[in-house]
Design a protein around this motif. Sequence first.
Motif, PDB file in Angstrom:
ATOM      1  N   LYS A  88       0.831  -1.205   0.000  1.00 42.93           N
ATOM      2  CA  LYS A  88       0.000   0.000   0.000  1.00 42.93           C
ATOM      3  C   LYS A  88       0.862   1.249   0.000  1.00 42.93           C
ATOM      4  O   LYS A  88       0.620   2.186  -0.762  1.00 42.93           O
ATOM      5  CB  LYS A  88      -0.922  -0.018   1.220  1.00 42.93           C
ATOM      6  CG  LYS A  88      -1.803   1.195   1.352  1.00 42.93           C
ATOM      7  CD  LYS A  88      -2.619   1.137   2.622  1.00 42.93           C
ATOM      8  CE  LYS A  88      -3.356   2.442   2.847  1.00 42.93           C
ATOM      9  NZ  LYS A  88      -3.953   2.515   4.167  1.00 42.93           N
ATOM     10  N   HIS A  89       1.898   1.270   0.857  1.00 46.02           N
ATOM     11  CA  HIS A  89       2.777   2.440   0.929  1.00 46.02           C
ATOM     12  C   HIS A  89       3.549   2.636  -0.374  1.00 46.02           C
ATOM     13  O   HIS A  89       3.715   3.768  -0.835  1.00 46.02           O
ATOM     14  CB  HIS A  89       3.743   2.322   2.103  1.00 46.02           C
ATOM     15  CG  HIS A  89       3.090   2.432   3.442  1.00 46.02           C
ATOM     16  ND1 HIS A  89       2.306   3.491   3.822  1.00 46.02           N
ATOM     17  CD2 HIS A  89       3.084   1.583   4.495  1.00 46.02           C
ATOM     18  CE1 HIS A  89       1.855   3.315   5.036  1.00 46.02           C
ATOM     19  NE2 HIS A  89       2.308   2.147   5.471  1.00 46.02           N
ATOM     20  N   GLU A  90       4.033   1.548  -0.967  1.00 44.15           N
ATOM     21  CA  GLU A  90       4.772   1.661  -2.224  1.00 44.15           C
ATOM     22  C   GLU A  90       3.873   2.159  -3.345  1.00 44.15           C
ATOM     23  O   GLU A  90       4.288   2.984  -4.164  1.00 44.15           O
ATOM     24  CB  GLU A  90       5.382   0.314  -2.597  1.00 44.15           C
ATOM     25  CG  GLU A  90       6.558  -0.068  -1.724  1.00 44.15           C
ATOM     26  CD  GLU A  90       7.033  -1.491  -1.946  1.00 44.15           C
ATOM     27  OE1 GLU A  90       6.380  -2.253  -2.695  1.00 44.15           O
ATOM     28  OE2 GLU A  90       8.067  -1.865  -1.365  1.00 44.15           O
ATOM     29  N   THR A  91       2.638   1.680  -3.379  1.00 44.36           N
ATOM     30  CA  THR A  91       1.694   2.134  -4.406  1.00 44.36           C
ATOM     31  C   THR A  91       1.407   3.616  -4.244  1.00 44.36           C
ATOM     32  O   THR A  91       1.398   4.366  -5.217  1.00 44.36           O
ATOM     33  CB  THR A  91       0.390   1.316  -4.341  1.00 44.36           C
ATOM     34  OG1 THR A  91       0.702  -0.058  -4.534  1.00 44.36           O
ATOM     35  CG2 THR A  91      -0.612   1.774  -5.371  1.00 44.36           C
ATOM     36  N   GLU A  92       1.192   4.034  -3.003  1.00 42.63           N
ATOM     37  CA  GLU A  92       0.908   5.442  -2.740  1.00 42.63           C
ATOM     38  C   GLU A  92       2.120   6.312  -3.061  1.00 42.63           C
ATOM     39  O   GLU A  92       1.986   7.374  -3.660  1.00 42.63           O
ATOM     40  CB  GLU A  92       0.486   5.630  -1.276  1.00 42.63           C
ATOM     41  CG  GLU A  92       0.105   7.043  -0.919  1.00 42.63           C
ATOM     42  CD  GLU A  92      -1.127   7.564  -1.644  1.00 42.63           C
ATOM     43  OE1 GLU A  92      -1.328   8.795  -1.618  1.00 42.63           O
ATOM     44  OE2 GLU A  92      -1.872   6.776  -2.243  1.00 42.63           O
ATOM     45  N   ALA A  93       3.303   5.843  -2.692  1.00 38.84           N
ATOM     46  CA  ALA A  93       4.519   6.612  -2.990  1.00 38.84           C
ATOM     47  C   ALA A  93       4.728   6.734  -4.494  1.00 38.84           C
ATOM     48  O   ALA A  93       5.106   7.801  -4.986  1.00 38.84           O
ATOM     49  CB  ALA A  93       5.735   5.960  -2.343  1.00 38.84           C
ATOM     50  N   ALA A  94       4.468   5.666  -5.219  1.00 39.14           N
ATOM     51  CA  ALA A  94       4.615   5.707  -6.675  1.00 39.14           C
ATOM     52  C   ALA A  94       3.604   6.670  -7.288  1.00 39.14           C
ATOM     53  O   ALA A  94       3.901   7.388  -8.237  1.00 39.14           O
ATOM     54  CB  ALA A  94       4.448   4.312  -7.264  1.00 39.14           C
TER      55      ALA A  94
END
Length: 165
Positions: free
Chosen positions: A84-90
């Motif tokens: 979730k965090h990686e998707t949001e950061a991307a």
Amino acid sequence: MNAGQRHLEAAELVELIDARYAALLLYARSWNVDAAEDIVQDALMKLVDETGKQGRPPNPVAWLFKTVRNEAISRFRKVERRRKHETEAARLRPDWFSSGDNGVFSREAAEKLGELPADQREVVVLRIWSQLSFEEIAELTALPKTNVFRLYTEALAELRRKLSR
């Protein structure tokens, strides 16, 4: 297994592993296929540690299954949080190249940057987008400043060559 025992004996642990390892592994795989063996091994190590500190659990088999379940759920949640965090950061990450009127160029430039060797790509990103000095990059990468400068100039030359085709 003797319930009056304070510690789990080595022979009892071996017997427990022989009798229950496959079932524990299957149970762990139902929660987390990628790390099932690690989860079971961690549970077994926790059992050994637990018996040394708190004494033998009343039902080591149930304790192991509960520990496998808790560890699998914990790892699943951790993976989901990271995803979730990686998707949001991307999603929030600005494009490396401002597309302006030419989105095709910015996609091509980002693609070509991705084709560079990792050390060159790292130096370019640190220099241009992170705005670090050559000295700071040298300190960060543990490379001599002259090597950092060489990697940077080689990377820019390679990008120019790739984009001029």
